[in-house]
Design a protein around this motif. Structure first.
Motif, short mmCIF file in Angstrom:
data_model
loop_
_atom_site.label_atom_id
_atom_site.label_comp_id
_atom_site.label_asym_id
_atom_site.label_seq_id
_atom_site.Cartn_x
_atom_site.Cartn_y
_atom_site.Cartn_z
N VAL A 170 0.85 -1.19 0.00
CA VAL A 170 0.00 0.00 0.00
C VAL A 170 0.88 1.24 0.00
O VAL A 170 2.05 1.20 0.38
CB VAL A 170 -0.94 0.07 1.24
N SER A 171 0.28 2.35 -0.42
CA SER A 171 0.94 3.64 -0.29
C SER A 171 -0.08 4.66 0.20
O SER A 171 -1.10 4.88 -0.46
CB SER A 171 1.52 4.09 -1.63
N ALA A 172 0.23 5.27 1.32
CA ALA A 172 -0.62 6.35 1.82
C ALA A 172 -0.43 7.59 0.95
O ALA A 172 -1.28 8.46 0.90
CB ALA A 172 -0.28 6.66 3.27
N LYS A 173 0.72 7.63 0.27
CA LYS A 173 1.04 8.81 -0.52
C LYS A 173 0.27 8.85 -1.84
O LYS A 173 -0.31 9.86 -2.20
CB LYS A 173 2.54 8.85 -0.79
N ASP A 174 0.26 7.71 -2.56
CA ASP A 174 -0.43 7.75 -3.87
C ASP A 174 -1.70 6.90 -3.90
O ASP A 174 -2.35 6.81 -4.94
CB ASP A 174 0.53 7.37 -5.01
N GLY A 175 -2.06 6.30 -2.77
CA GLY A 175 -3.34 5.59 -2.70
C GLY A 175 -3.31 4.16 -3.19
O GLY A 175 -4.33 3.47 -3.16
N GLU A 176 -2.14 3.69 -3.60
CA GLU A 176 -2.06 2.31 -4.09
C GLU A 176 -2.55 1.33 -3.02
O GLU A 176 -2.18 1.44 -1.84
CB GLU A 176 -0.60 1.98 -4.45
N GLY A 177 -3.35 0.37 -3.43
CA GLY A 177 -3.71 -0.76 -2.56
C GLY A 177 -4.75 -0.48 -1.49
O GLY A 177 -5.09 -1.37 -0.72
N LEU A 178 -5.29 0.74 -1.46
CA LEU A 178 -6.20 1.06 -0.35
C LEU A 178 -7.57 0.39 -0.51
O LEU A 178 -8.13 -0.12 0.47
CB LEU A 178 -6.36 2.58 -0.20
N ASP A 179 -8.10 0.35 -1.73
CA ASP A 179 -9.38 -0.34 -1.92
C ASP A 179 -9.22 -1.82 -1.60
O ASP A 179 -10.07 -2.43 -0.95
CB ASP A 179 -9.87 -0.18 -3.37
N ALA A 180 -8.10 -2.38 -2.07
CA ALA A 180 -7.85 -3.80 -1.78
C ALA A 180 -7.73 -4.03 -0.28
O ALA A 180 -8.17 -5.07 0.23
CB ALA A 180 -6.57 -4.25 -2.50
N LEU A 181 -7.17 -3.07 0.43
CA LEU A 181 -7.02 -3.23 1.88
C LEU A 181 -8.38 -3.21 2.58
O LEU A 181 -8.64 -3.98 3.50
CB LEU A 181 -6.09 -2.14 2.42
N TRP A 182 -9.28 -2.33 2.13
CA TRP A 182 -10.64 -2.36 2.70
C TRP A 182 -11.28 -3.72 2.47
O TRP A 182 -11.96 -4.25 3.35
CB TRP A 182 -11.51 -1.26 2.07
N LYS A 183 -11.06 -4.26 1.28
CA LYS A 183 -11.65 -5.58 0.98
C LYS A 183 -11.04 -6.65 1.86
O LYS A 183 -11.73 -7.54 2.37
CB LYS A 183 -11.47 -5.93 -0.50
N LEU A 184 -9.72 -6.56 2.04
CA LEU A 184 -9.04 -7.52 2.92
C LEU A 184 -9.62 -7.45 4.34
O LEU A 184 -9.90 -8.47 4.97
CB LEU A 184 -7.54 -7.23 2.92
N ILE A 185 -9.83 -6.24 4.83
CA ILE A 185 -10.38 -6.06 6.18
C ILE A 185 -11.78 -6.69 6.25
O ILE A 185 -12.11 -7.40 7.20
CB ILE A 185 -10.42 -4.57 6.57
N ALA A 186 -12.58 -6.46 5.21
CA ALA A 186 -13.94 -7.01 5.21
C ALA A 186 -13.93 -8.53 5.18
O ALA A 186 -14.84 -9.18 5.70
CB ALA A 186 -14.71 -6.47 4.02
N ARG A 187 -12.89 -9.10 4.60
CA ARG A 187 -12.80 -10.57 4.47
C ARG A 187 -12.17 -11.24 5.68
O ARG A 187 -12.18 -12.46 5.78
CB ARG A 187 -11.97 -10.96 3.25
N LEU A 188 -11.56 -10.45 6.58
CA LEU A 188 -10.92 -11.08 7.75
C LEU A 188 -12.01 -11.85 8.49
O LEU A 188 -13.15 -11.40 8.56
CB LEU A 188 -10.33 -10.02 8.67
N PRO A 189 -11.65 -12.98 9.06
CA PRO A 189 -12.66 -13.73 9.79
C PRO A 189 -13.26 -12.83 10.86
O PRO A 189 -12.61 -11.91 11.35
CB PRO A 189 -11.88 -14.86 10.43
N SER A 190 -14.48 -13.12 11.20
CA SER A 190 -15.17 -12.32 12.21
C SER A 190 -14.26 -12.16 13.41
O SER A 190 -13.79 -13.15 13.96
CB SER A 190 -16.43 -13.06 12.58
N PRO A 191 -13.97 -10.92 13.82
CA PRO A 191 -13.03 -10.73 14.92
C PRO A 191 -13.43 -11.57 16.14
O PRO A 191 -14.59 -11.67 16.47
CB PRO A 191 -13.10 -9.24 15.22
N THR A 192 -12.42 -12.14 16.76
CA THR A 192 -12.66 -13.07 17.85
C THR A 192 -12.57 -12.35 19.18
O THR A 192 -11.74 -11.45 19.35
CB THR A 192 -11.54 -14.15 17.84
N ALA A 193 -13.37 -12.75 20.12
CA ALA A 193 -13.26 -12.17 21.47
C ALA A 193 -12.02 -12.76 22.13
O ALA A 193 -11.81 -13.96 22.07
CB ALA A 193 -14.50 -12.49 22.27
N ALA A 194 -11.21 -11.92 22.72
CA ALA A 194 -9.99 -12.42 23.38
C ALA A 194 -10.34 -13.08 24.69
O ALA A 194 -11.33 -12.71 25.31
CB ALA A 194 -9.02 -11.29 23.62
#
Ligand code: GTP
Ligand code: MG
Length: 194
Positions: A170-194
């Motif tokens: 990803v690059s915060a400077k030119d925006g590379e990979g940010l949409d893909a990162l949102w998708k990755l976050i959405a696909r993470l398994p349902s967060p687990t209770a510690a």
């Protein structure tokens, strides 16, 4: 995709963490790796304070974020580990970060690594620790705009062999990979209770 985001609170310790139990995505990584900048880029607003000097973020900062019509969540900007002038030396989490992870709740964790520097011991230790935890987690390579073209391929390969997972750039400077990162976050398994 519409992104709504607002700063909620800064916590210096467990008593300052929000109590409303939204799912959380915590951002960890070395000081100066670009955690605060990535949050700003992802929410397309300058909410988090950034600095060229390491050790800028000293508190746990909670941002309430809603993407499209999705459920709101907190993005949590934590102090960097391995801050040379910090009290606990390289690779150690401060008391605040430890308190954050000790607190029960639903969280996923993004480990940020500088895409120019594969294999730093502090990053390998952080990943080893993270793998021993119940949280869903992923690794992201920051500052991709600073890579030379040949490095993009060789560094990604190196990261993947070191961490045994894919490491999107990803690059915060030119925006590379940010949409893909949102998708990755959405696909993470349902967060687990510690
Ligand atoms: P701490 O709060 O000290 O732990 O640091 P941090 O991980 O939050 O890093 P921060 O976002 O403050 O960024 C550190 C420096 O890296 C700043 O000078 C940023 O401008 C720069 N930086 C962050 N992301 C990028 C990026 O994607 N590309 C480039 N070229 N510079 C970046
Ligand atoms: Mg920061």
């Amino acid at each position: 995709m519409k992104v709504e985001a607002e700063f909620i609170t800064s916590a210096a310790g467990a008593e300052g963490f929000p109590r409303d139990r939204l799912p959380e995505v915590a951002i960890i990584g070395r000081s100066n790796v670009g955690k605060s900048s990535l949050i700003n880029a992802m929410v397309r607003r300058t909410l988090a304070r950034t600095s060229a000097a390491a050790g800028k973020t000293r508190l746990a900062n909670f941002y309430r974020v809603r993407v499209g019509s999705g459920q709101p969540l907190y993005m949590v900007d934590l102090p960097g580990y391995g801050y040379a002038r910090g009290p606990e030396g390289d690779g150690a989490f401060t008391g605040l970060t430890r308190a954050y992870f000790d607190r029960p709740g639903h969280k996923a964790v993004l480990l940020l690594v500088d895409s120019r520097h594969p294999g730093l011991v502090a990053d390998l230790n952080a990943w080893k620790w993270l793998r021993s935890q119940p949280f869903p987690s992923a690794i992201v390579g920051t500052k991709a705009d600073k890579l030379k073209r040949v490095e993009r391929v060789s560094h990604v390969r190196e990261f993947e062999s070191l961490f045994a997972v894919s490491v999107p750039l990803v690059s915060a400077k030119d925006g590379e990979g940010l949409d893909a990162l949102w998708k990755l976050i959405a696909r993470l398994p349902s967060p687990t209770a510690a």
